[in-house]
Design an enzyme around this catalytic site. Structure first.
Site, short mmCIF file in Angstrom:
data_model
loop_
_atom_site.label_atom_id
_atom_site.label_comp_id
_atom_site.label_asym_id
_atom_site.label_seq_id
_atom_site.Cartn_x
_atom_site.Cartn_y
_atom_site.Cartn_z
N GLU A 278 -3.57 -4.66 10.58
CA GLU A 278 -2.50 -4.18 9.50
C GLU A 278 -3.39 -4.17 8.43
O GLU A 278 -3.00 -4.98 7.53
CB GLU A 278 -1.80 -5.17 9.76
N PRO A 279 -4.97 -4.10 8.42
CA PRO A 279 -5.97 -4.13 7.27
C PRO A 279 -5.35 -2.73 6.09
O PRO A 279 -5.30 -1.55 6.85
CB PRO A 279 -7.62 -3.57 7.78
N CYS A 346 1.02 -3.15 -25.83
CA CYS A 346 1.63 -3.96 -26.60
C CYS A 346 1.66 -5.36 -25.68
O CYS A 346 2.49 -6.36 -26.18
CB CYS A 346 3.40 -3.86 -27.22
N GLU A 347 0.52 -5.84 -25.43
CA GLU A 347 0.67 -7.48 -24.97
C GLU A 347 -0.22 -8.12 -25.09
O GLU A 347 -1.08 -7.19 -24.96
CB GLU A 347 1.46 -7.49 -23.38
N TYR A 375 -4.47 -1.38 -3.85
CA TYR A 375 -3.52 -2.23 -4.86
C TYR A 375 -3.64 -1.73 -6.62
O TYR A 375 -3.26 -2.77 -7.58
CB TYR A 375 -3.16 -4.03 -4.63
N1 LLP Z 1 0.15 -6.74 6.90
C1 LLP Z 1 1.63 -7.76 5.97
C2 LLP Z 1 2.33 -8.26 6.61
C3 LLP Z 1 1.59 -7.98 4.59
O1 LLP Z 1 2.10 -8.05 4.08
C4 LLP Z 1 -0.36 -7.22 4.08
C5 LLP Z 1 -0.19 -7.48 2.42
C6 LLP Z 1 -1.14 -6.19 4.78
C7 LLP Z 1 -0.94 -6.36 5.70
C8 LLP Z 1 -2.28 -5.91 4.17
O2 LLP Z 1 -2.60 -7.68 3.18
P1 LLP Z 1 -4.63 -6.47 2.87
O3 LLP Z 1 -5.48 -6.42 4.46
O4 LLP Z 1 -4.54 -5.67 2.55
O5 LLP Z 1 -5.06 -7.74 2.77
N2 LLP Z 1 -0.99 -7.18 -4.51
C9 LLP Z 1 -2.11 -7.90 -4.05
C10 LLP Z 1 -1.83 -8.27 -2.72
C11 LLP Z 1 -0.91 -8.44 -2.15
C12 LLP Z 1 -0.60 -8.20 -0.45
C13 LLP Z 1 0.76 -7.98 0.03
N3 LLP Z 1 0.47 -7.59 1.37
C14 LLP Z 1 -3.26 -7.71 -4.35
O6 LLP Z 1 -3.73 -6.41 -5.40
O7 LLP Z 1 -4.09 -8.32 -4.78
#
Ligand code: LLP
Length: 417
Positions: A278-279, A346-347, A375
């Site tokens: 799940e990338p 404003c922060e 993100y």
């Molecule tokens: N699968 C599940 C169940 C997840 O919770 C996530 C990310 C992914 C896959 C994808 O992960 P990735 O390959 O993108 O690392 N907002 C934060 C990141 C939160 C990630 C949440 N879950 C940031 O900006 O760093």
């Protein structure tokens, strides 16, 4: 600083930054700012790198990282599935062309309405995060005369060695079911008439630059797989989540999908389940940048503030996690300055880059904030009544606005008194 290490499609040409062949100075003038720009070729290459490293796996792109329909469409064209965390994301993934039988759905707080929607769409599997969720899903599936395919999201209790706010596989986190309790939960789930147990799911965290925690998690999962098999519980899918890190700082050394495969695949020898990954970030992160325009320059206490038209409502990561995003000037220049790049909100915390050396800029110049494809837009808000940025896809020298900039009326959804 080597721009190409962020993306091979990022380069200075004729005095201006280009992305996937498109002159960003021209693009910014035509579309306005702030604007998110995504490179179709970068995203495709990343997906292909995963497919090459993991030949038989389902690459379920985590749409939470970037749910732009144009980006989802690219993922669909490349044969990806989708990892989702809400009914809305399933809806979007389907709209972007991802077939339902390649969609997985995790999340600790799925509502009945969301579960019913996913059942109706007949998604590949629910990654269930609690015993109660499995019982509720069984009841809802019964009411629809269906069987819900599930994986149990197990919490393997490994330390992903990443930012605490994005570590999910630790015992103390709200995610998943304790791996030591999993066998019991699987036995109960298998006895439910409207549940079909098909998988094991885990996701340990995000932005992992050291891959050893993946190895540790997969070992624990394979051990569980064997114990389940011995109990007669047949597992068709092993879903190891996302989490591969990307380059944010110039000095970051980043693992590739092949590096991940080298760690994970040997541990899965003899396992007869299909692998799912799940990338999210590693597909879209360095495939996107945020362009913002300098509004004012101001010197205060010997500090130079470069005030731009993007704020933390547009890119929350620096304010929320203290994340570093590299910032470069769109117009190529020689003379350098050190400054704080700040937004209009404003922060005090509305800082996009602190103590940064950038090319000397003037009012109306543009800056590009790198590694913003994951993100970024998806975490943006209307704080301070600010319309969200436009989104553009660039590819081989041409561009397409896939999401126009919002306006004030778009934001005012409530009834005028
Ligand atoms: N699968 C599940 C169940 C997840 O919770 C996530 C990310 C992914 C896959 C994808 O992960 P990735 O390959 O993108 O690392 N907002 C934060 C990141 C939160 C990630 C949440 N879950 C940031 O900006 O760093």
């Amino acid at each position: 600083m080597v721009l190409k290490e962020y993306s091979p499609y990022l380069e200075y040409k004729d005095g201006a930054l280009h992305f996937d062949g498109v002159n960003l100075l021209k693009l910014a003038k035509e579309v306005g700012t702030p604007v998110y720009v995504y490179s179709a070729n970068h995203i495709r290459d990343q997906i292909r790198a995963y497919k090459k490293a993991f030949l038989d796996a389902l690459i379920a792109y985590a749409v939470k990282a970037n749910f732009n329909l144009g980006v989802i469409k690219i993922a669909a064209e490349e044969g990806c599935g989708a990892d989702t965390v809400s009914g809305g994301e399933i809806y979007r993934a389907l709209k972007g062309g991802i077939p339902a039988d390649k969609i997985v759905y995790a999340g600790v707080g799925k509502t009945d309405q969301e579960l019913l929607f996913a059942l109706e769409e007949d998604i590949l599997m629910f990654n269930a995060e609690s015993e109660m969720e499995i019982e509720v899903l069984n009841e809802l599936a019964k009411s629809k005369g269906k069987k819900a395919r599930i994986a149990v999201r197990v919490n393997p209790d490994v330390d992903p060695k990443t930012h605490p706010k994005i570590a999910t596989g630790l015992k103390k986190s709200k995610f998943g079911i304790d791996i030591h309790k999993a066998l019991e939960v699987y036995k109960r789930a298998s006895s439910l008439p409207n549940i079909e147990v098909v998988g094991i799911h885990c996701h340990i965290g995000s932005q992992l630059l050291d891959l050893s925690p993946f190895g540790e998690a997969v070992e624990k999962i394979v051990d569980l797989y064997k114990r389940l098999k011995a109990e007669g519980i047949d597992i068709k899918y092993i879903d190891i989540g996302g989490g591969l890190g990307i380059k944010y700082k110039p000095e970051d050394r980043v693992p590739t999908p092949q590096d991940l495969a080298d760690i994970v695949l040997p541990k899965l020898k003899g396992v007869e389940a299909q692998l799912i990954l799940e990338p999210g970030r590693s597909i879209a992160g360095n495939g996107g940048i945020l362009i913002t325009q300098v509004q004012f320059l101001k010197e205060k206490d010997d500090k130079l503030f470069v005030i731009v038209d993007a704020g933390f409502n547009d890119l929350l990561r620096p304010a929320m996690y203290g994340s570093y995003h590299h910032i470069v000037s769109v117009r190529e220049g020689k003379e350098k300055v050190v400054c704080d790049i700040v937004g209009p909100i404003c922060e005090t915390g509305d800082i996009l880059g602190e103590n940064r050396e950038i090319c000397k800029v003037e009012r109306k110049d543009y800056l590009a904030i790198l590694s913003a494809g994951a993100y970024g837009f998806v975490m943006s808000s209307h704080y301070n009544m600010r319309p969200r940025a436009a989104e553009v896809i660039v590819e081989n020298g041409s561009y397409k606005v896939t999401r126009p900039r919002e306006n004030w009326d778009y934001i005012i959804w409530e009834e005028t008194p």
